[in-house]
Design a protein around this motif. Structure first.
Motif, PDB file in Angstrom:
ATOM      1  N   SER A   1       0.973  -1.232   0.121  1.00 33.82           N
ATOM      2  CA  SER A   1      -0.150  -0.052   0.040  1.00 33.82           C
ATOM      3  C   SER A   1       0.699   1.341  -0.035  1.00 33.82           C
ATOM      4  N   GLU A   2       0.253   2.423  -0.240  1.00 30.18           N
ATOM      5  CA  GLU A   2       1.183   3.550  -0.369  1.00 30.18           C
ATOM      6  C   GLU A   2       1.562   3.810   0.875  1.00 30.18           C
ATOM      7  N   SER A   3       0.886   3.802   2.037  1.00 36.55           N
ATOM      8  CA  SER A   3       1.488   4.243   3.205  1.00 36.55           C
ATOM      9  C   SER A   3       2.423   3.275   3.577  1.00 36.55           C
ATOM     10  N   ASP A   4       2.304   2.104   3.248  1.00 38.57           N
ATOM     11  CA  ASP A   4       3.512   0.951   3.946  1.00 38.57           C
ATOM     12  C   ASP A   4       4.783   1.404   3.021  1.00 38.57           C
ATOM     13  N   LEU A   5       4.610   1.826   1.885  1.00 37.75           N
ATOM     14  CA  LEU A   5       5.684   2.031   1.195  1.00 37.75           C
ATOM     15  C   LEU A   5       6.410   3.403   1.469  1.00 37.75           C
ATOM     16  N   GLN A   6       5.558   4.380   2.055  1.00 36.20           N
ATOM     17  CA  GLN A   6       6.126   5.594   2.744  1.00 36.20           C
ATOM     18  C   GLN A   6       6.943   5.183   3.837  1.00 36.20           C
ATOM     19  N   GLU A   7       6.375   4.332   4.598  1.00 39.22           N
ATOM     20  CA  GLU A   7       6.910   4.199   5.892  1.00 39.22           C
ATOM     21  C   GLU A   7       8.164   3.239   5.717  1.00 39.22           C
ATOM     22  N   ILE A   8       8.166   2.357   4.937  1.00 41.34           N
ATOM     23  CA  ILE A   8       9.547   1.486   4.525  1.00 41.34           C
ATOM     24  C   ILE A   8      10.392   2.340   4.088  1.00 41.34           C
ATOM     25  N   CYS A   9      10.191   3.235   2.968  1.00 45.99           N
ATOM     26  CA  CYS A   9      11.239   4.184   2.499  1.00 45.99           C
ATOM     27  C   CYS A   9      11.674   4.987   3.669  1.00 45.99           C
ATOM     28  N   ALA A  10      10.947   5.693   4.503  1.00 43.66           N
ATOM     29  CA  ALA A  10      11.222   6.347   5.628  1.00 43.66           C
ATOM     30  C   ALA A  10      12.174   5.754   6.463  1.00 43.66           C
ATOM     31  N   GLN A  11      11.928   4.408   6.689  1.00 46.29           N
ATOM     32  CA  GLN A  11      12.783   3.613   7.822  1.00 46.29           C
ATOM     33  C   GLN A  11      14.153   3.331   7.013  1.00 46.29           C
ATOM     34  N   VAL A  12      14.218   3.013   5.470  1.00 42.76           N
ATOM     35  CA  VAL A  12      15.493   2.674   4.985  1.00 42.76           C
ATOM     36  C   VAL A  12      16.213   3.991   4.938  1.00 42.76           C
ATOM     37  N   ILE A  13      15.607   5.205   4.771  1.00 40.34           N
ATOM     38  CA  ILE A  13      16.507   6.718   4.707  1.00 40.34           C
ATOM     39  C   ILE A  13      17.018   7.015   6.205  1.00 40.34           C
ATOM     40  N   ALA A  14      16.252   6.397   7.318  1.00 40.24           N
ATOM     41  CA  ALA A  14      16.790   6.738   8.546  1.00 40.24           C
ATOM     42  C   ALA A  14      17.795   5.695   8.903  1.00 40.24           C
ATOM     43  N   ASP A  15      17.969   4.449   8.241  1.00 39.78           N
ATOM     44  CA  ASP A  15      18.805   3.483   8.791  1.00 39.78           C
ATOM     45  C   ASP A  15      20.102   3.707   7.909  1.00 39.78           C
ATOM     46  N   ASN A  16      20.401   4.557   6.785  1.00 42.10           N
ATOM     47  CA  ASN A  16      21.266   4.677   5.892  1.00 42.10           C
ATOM     48  C   ASN A  16      21.934   5.921   5.971  1.00 42.10           C
ATOM     49  N   ASP A  17      22.412   6.459   7.010  1.00 35.47           N
ATOM     50  CA  ASP A  17      23.178   7.630   6.992  1.00 35.47           C
ATOM     51  C   ASP A  17      24.150   7.943   6.120  1.00 35.47           C
ATOM     52  N   LYS A  18      25.088   6.808   5.957  1.00 32.71           N
ATOM     53  CA  LYS A  18      26.131   6.991   5.152  1.00 32.71           C
ATOM     54  C   LYS A  18      25.886   7.219   3.702  1.00 32.71           C
ATOM     55  N   ILE A  19      24.779   6.379   3.067  1.00 30.29           N
ATOM     56  CA  ILE A  19      24.396   6.348   1.762  1.00 30.29           C
ATOM     57  C   ILE A  19      23.833   7.776   1.629  1.00 30.29           C
ATOM     58  N   ILE A  20      22.962   8.290   2.449  1.00 34.24           N
ATOM     59  CA  ILE A  20      22.263   9.569   2.467  1.00 34.24           C
ATOM     60  C   ILE A  20      23.298  10.637   2.273  1.00 34.24           C
ATOM     61  N   ALA A  21      24.567  10.433   3.207  1.00 35.23           N
ATOM     62  CA  ALA A  21      25.546  11.469   3.015  1.00 35.23           C
ATOM     63  C   ALA A  21      25.959  11.362   1.551  1.00 35.23           C
ATOM     64  N   ASP A  22      26.536  10.060   0.957  1.00 41.01           N
ATOM     65  CA  ASP A  22      26.818  10.123  -0.407  1.00 41.01           C
ATOM     66  C   ASP A  22      26.137  10.995  -1.122  1.00 41.01           C
ATOM     67  N   ILE A  23      24.479  10.564  -1.150  1.00 41.62           N
ATOM     68  CA  ILE A  23      23.842  11.203  -2.046  1.00 41.62           C
ATOM     69  C   ILE A  23      23.782  12.865  -2.174  1.00 41.62           C
ATOM     70  N   ARG A  24      24.037  13.081  -0.718  1.00 49.17           N
ATOM     71  CA  ARG A  24      24.031  14.746  -0.281  1.00 49.17           C
ATOM     72  C   ARG A  24      25.280  15.363  -1.204  1.00 49.17           C
ATOM     73  N   LYS A  25      26.261  14.518  -1.204  1.00 49.34           N
ATOM     74  CA  LYS A  25      27.651  14.919  -1.762  1.00 49.34           C
ATOM     75  C   LYS A  25      27.543  15.028  -3.304  1.00 49.34           C
ATOM     76  N   GLY A  26      26.613  14.437  -3.779  1.00 42.80           N
ATOM     77  CA  GLY A  26      26.158  14.667  -5.322  1.00 42.80           C
ATOM     78  C   GLY A  26      26.216  13.227  -6.063  1.00 42.80           C
ATOM     79  N   LYS A  27      26.479  12.084  -5.230  1.00 45.26           N
ATOM     80  CA  LYS A  27      26.493  10.742  -5.724  1.00 45.26           C
ATOM     81  C   LYS A  27      25.053  10.196  -5.923  1.00 45.26           C
ATOM     82  N   GLU A  28      24.183  10.697  -6.902  1.00 43.22           N
ATOM     83  CA  GLU A  28      22.859  10.557  -6.817  1.00 43.22           C
ATOM     84  C   GLU A  28      22.724   8.774  -7.143  1.00 43.22           C
TER      85      GLU A  28
END
Lengths: 494, 489
Positions: free
Chosen positions: B429-456
């Protein structure tokens, strides 16, 4: 009780049925007399021991129930060693019974033992036995004939009531003639060859010897049966040879052909010729027509036979290599294969057998087969056709069983060609696969039995027995106890 | 000078009968010495007085091959004795057929490199096998008569092969024909299919037949090919040296990769053949022909293709050609399928439902066959057709499809039941997907940092985790859009 020993099987069975004597009692008597006279005649390579298991009482309906039978040592038996009269099978214990032996056993017959023979059936005097010669009960200085010499002597000398023999070129009829008993050669395939140690497969028949024609019919009723173990078996399943023998209508006014070439004084002795002429008159008196006929190619009979039979023998005897059984087993592996074969086969076979293996190998060899073996097969074919053609004009053929009466021991043993000549009157029936019978036709002036032979077309076995019975009744020359045997019987203490 | 080889093959195949050729002993292919001489009787040991009785089943089997080869089948044939002395030959002769073989002439098509060839046959006749000889280390020689009297069919070609490859291709085809007919197990290692080539060579363009040599005791197709190639080279070298080829029997010396003489045949061995008096002529009845024909036809291969029934004579050459012409199968795949009739039938039945031949073939070859090697399984053509359809409709990704296949294989349930049991039909469901995506983003600081540095591109790694957490049920494009939305990309 000892006079019972001279009876025929059917007379004896009447005594059994009347309770006058029990089969086991008679068998014991039979064995005592057989042993008593054996040192004189030497019919047996193996005589039954005391206390052999009695026949199955359940088989009381067997045509020959309780009758003691001797068996030529060319037929396999599980309770006696089977040697074929050869050193190469000394002590050989067959793992199975020949079909004819099994049929007799199942019909409740006693076996008196295994009778002497020319080695592998190769001979006409029983002198080619690797063990010892057998003596003619009518004159111990003469041969009993062969190769079923032991069988014929055992019946004539009251050592057995009937006997199972084998006949490749006369081996039942010729000794029957020499010993004054009846010898019958059934149509090829009428008695199973399973367990008949092969000599010349296309000519080998199991045959039988008895004191009269009725006993032969009874034997045929027991052993003349189809057999799945013999692909050449062609016996009718439900034939009653006794009934056929008694069917006088089947031979009333029949025509008997007398083969001129077999009545040639150059070939046949005067005594035998006289007996044949007497037989012809007997038949005429019995209402038969007699016609003189010619058999073309008589001079080719023996050459044809003595090419085909060694050829097949050389093949049939190839199996005696000492590798699975028999002399030389187990093989000594320090020898090369060639040395092994030589060490087993050279001393294992007697002179006559070696001669025939060599002859047979030669006539089958590349480059010679056409001139000898193939030519002989064509001659055989022509002989068979010639005989069949003769039977278009006559119902039976009459001829002597042998050109002479029994000859002396040692008289011909060094002259194989002369020995082979003794077979001239008997080989025709084997070559043509027909039935034939030899009947006692009286005695020569010197007191020796003479055999009269009848031949019938293939598969006319029952009718041949009817003719033989007719002759037997009118001739009055049936089996008589040889004087020497009568003397032994008189002195025999039960 | 240029030379060509002239090769004929003599093949001895054990006929698949329950009983021996001339006695009632069971045919049992024993290997161990401990089992030696268990299946013997007076007849096959060549005891005195025994007689052969022909096994009619062997005749019917030989007739089936005769029908397959379009050969003449003799209504009347005779047996002969072939004589020689050897310890493995119990009677001192072998009962065989000499002047009148049961099967005469005939031909067999076979493929060489995808090309159809035809081999002419000389004859095929019935005979019996010999005993096995065991040479012991201590010098003793042991004989095992279990094999003595086993029915053999000797199948001889004319000298028609011009190369080792051709001869081997024919032998392989004949083996297949015998197996598919059920006439023989035709197993080389077990000795139920023995191949003896004879070879000569001659200048190309000549039609003479020069002195030939035989090679014996070849126990694999690879060895036949190697030995033939070596023998051809040996003979050419002899002629090139102005030498002569001597008629002889050779064996293959694997160590030195060459053929070596067993014995020189100075003269033709004299086998002193004559007609076997113990066996009447073999006369075939109309019933025999009807039975052989009926059994031959039931061994034919029938195939549904394009709604039509196609029938193929037992063998592989014609079928292979048909597959190569009509399907996208590769020759190596055809070879695999022709050895595996279950798989072949499954493929064609699946295709009849699905119509997607190549996809069905992939499932049969890659998934069905390896699994079936372990266990029988419960796969039906419908399973394969359904899974192919689910994949085509993108209802399953390839990993899911394999899981569905595995479950169907194991339990036999329908593909749709397997899909629901595995939960592959549930939508996230859309809400499940939103929740799971949020959780994945929260659990992966390192990857998020890479993305922020422009490694899209690193966002792909996050997508992988979302798919994993949804067990593949999320739609990848939707999940990617949601991740980007939450990350403000």
């Amino acid at each position: 009780m000892k006079e019972l020993l001279t009876l025929t099987a059917h007379e004896l069975m009447a005594k059994f049925a009347a309770g006058e004597v029990a089969p086991e009692e008679f068998y014991a008597l039979q064995m005592r007399f057989a042993r008593h006279i054996e040192p004189k005649v030497r019919s047996f390579l193996t005589l039954a021991e005391d206390g052999v298991s009695p026949p199955d009482v359940a088989a009381r309906d067997g045509a020959l129930w309780g009758v003691p039978v001797s068996i030529k040592d060319l037929l396999t038996t599980t309770d006696f060693p089977t040697t074929a009269g050869s050193r190469i099978l000394e002590g050989y214990a067959p793992p199975y019974d020949a079909t004819a032996v099994k049929l007799l056993r199942d019909a409740g017959n006693y076996f008196t033992g295994k009778t002497n023979l020319d080695e592998f059936g190769m001979g006409s005097s029983t002198e080619n036995s690797a063990y010892f010669p057998t003596h003619n009960p009518w004159d111990l200085a003469r041969v009993p004939g062969g190769s079923s010499g032991g069988s014929a002597a055992s019946v004539a000398a009251l050592q057995s009531v009937v006997s199972l023999g084998t006949d490749t070129g006369g081996s039942v009829r010729q000794p029957a003639g020499f010993c004054g008993v009846v010898g019958f050669l059934p149509t090829y395939g009428y008695v199973s060859r399973n367990g008949l140690i092969a000599f010349a497969s296309s000519l080998d028949h199991v045959g039988m010897l008895a004191r009269d024609v009725t006993d032969i019919a009874l034997m045929m009723n027991t052993v003349g049966r189809p057999d799945k173990l013999d692909a050449t078996s062609q016996a009718p399943a439900d034939a009653d040879y006794l009934a056929e023998m008694n069917d006088r209508e089947s031979v009333a006014g029949c025509t008997v052909g007398v083969i001129n070439q077999m009545m040639d004084p150059k070939l046949v002795s005067q005594d035998v010729l006289v007996a044949c002429e007497v037989a012809i008159r007997v038949l005429e008196n019995a209402g038969c027509g007699v016609k003189r006929v010619d058999l073309a190619g008589v001079e080719r009979l023996l050459p044809c036979y003595y090419i085909l039979c060694p050829a097949e023998a050389s093949s049939n005897l190839a199996r005696y290599d000492g590798i699975r059984y028999g002399a030389g087993f187990p093989a000594d592996i320090s020898r090369t294969l060639q040395q092994h074969y030589r060490a087993v086969r050279s001393p294992g076979f007697g002179e006559e057998v070696r001669r025939r293996i060599l002859l047979g190998t030669y006539v089958l060899s590349a480059g010679y087969a056409e001139a000898y073996y193939n030519q002989a097969r064509r001659v055989r074919h022509a002989i068979t056709e010639g005989i069949a053609e003769m039977f278009e004009g006559v119902d039976f053929l009459l001829l002597p069983t042998s050109p002479t009466t029994a000859f002396g021991l040692g008289e011909r043993i060094d002259d194989p060609v002369k020995m082979y000549a003794a077979d001239i009157c008997t080989v025709t029936a084997n070559l043509a696969s027909t039935p034939a019978i030899s009947l006692p036709g009286g005695l020569s002036p010197d007191g020796m039995p003479i055999g009269i032979q009848f031949i019938a077309p293939q598969k006319h076995d029952g009718r041949l027995l009817a003719l033989a019975r007719l002759y037997e009744e009118h001739a009055g020359t049936g089996y008589s106890v040889p004087p020497l045997v009568a003397e032994e019987l008189a002195g025999f203490e039960e | 000078m240029e030379y060509e080889a002239v090769i004929a093959l003599e093949i001895h195949a054990h006929l698949k009968t329950a009983r021996k050729q001339y006695c009632d002993c069971p045919v049992v292919n024993t290997r161990e010495l401990a089992d030696a001489n268990r299946y013997v009787c007076p007849v096959c040991l060549g005891h005195p007085g025994v007689l052969p009785v022909l096994n009619r089943e062997s005749v019917i089997l030989a007739m089936m091959l005769g029908i397959r080869l379009h050969a003449d089948i003799a209504r009347h044939s005779i047996f002969a004795r072939k004589h020689y002395f050897y310890p493995d030959l119990p009677k001192g002769y072998q009962i065989t057929q000499y002047q009148t073989p049961l099967v005469e002439g005939g031909e067999l098509e076979f493929l060489v490199d995808g090309e159809m060839r035809t081999a002419q046959l000389e004859r095929a006749h019935l005979e019996e096998d010999t005993a096995k000889i065991f040479y012991q280390d201590d010098g003793s020689i042991l004989l095992d008569y279990n094999r003595a009297g086993v029915p053999l069919l000797e199948i001889v070609t004319k000298p028609v092969f011009r190369s080792a490859a051709e001869a081997v291709a024919y032998a392989e085809e004949l083996r297949q024909v015998l197996r598919k007919l059920g006439v023989s197990d035709a197993n080389m290692e077990e000795g139920s299919f023995r191949c003896e080539p004879n070879i000569s060579v001659r200048p190309v363009g000549s039609d003479e037949l020069r002195t030939k040599c035989e090679i014996k005791n070849l126990n694999s197709f690879a060895v036949i090919r190697k030995s033939l190639d070596a023998e051809i080279a040996r003979q050419i070298a002899l002629y090139e040296d102005d030498g002569e080829v001597q008629h002889c029997t050779l064996r293959w010396d694997e160590e030195h990769a060459r053929t070596v003489p067993m014995r020189i045949k100075e003269t033709q061995a004299d086998y002193r053949y004559f007609d076997e008096p113990d066996l009447p002529p073999l006369v075939l009845t109309d019933d025999d022909f009807a039975e052989a024909r009926r059994r031959y036809e039931s061994a034919m291969f029938t195939l549904e293709w394009d709604g039509k029934e196609h029938r193929f004579a037992p063998g592989t050459a014609r079928l292979t050609r048909f597959f190569l012409d009509n399907t996208e199968l590769r020759e190596s795949e055809v070879a695999v399928l022709l050895e595996d009739e279950d798989a072949l039938r499954l493929l064609f039945a699946s295709n009849e439902i699905s119509g997607a031949f190549r996809e069905c073939a992939n499932w049969v070859l890659m998934e069905y066959r390896p699994r079936r090697a372990e266990a029988e399984g419960n796969i039906t053509p419908q399973h394969i057709a359904d899974i192919v359809a689910l994949r085509a409709d993108a209802k399953l990704n390839s990993t899911q499809a394999k899981e569905v296949f595995a479950l169907c294989f194991e339990r036999g349930i329908s593909a749709s039941d397997a899909v629901s049991e595995l939960g592959f039909d549930q939508v996230v469901s859309e809400s499940d997907l939103q929740e799971i995506c949020a959780q994945v983003i929260a659990d992966n600081d390192k990857i998020i940092a890479d993305i922020r540095k422009g490694k899209e591109q690193a966002v792909r790694a996050l997508l992988g985790q979302v798919m994993k957490l949804t067990r593949g049920k999320a739609k990848p494009d939707e999940a990617l859009a949601e991740l980007k939305r939450q990350l403000g990309m």
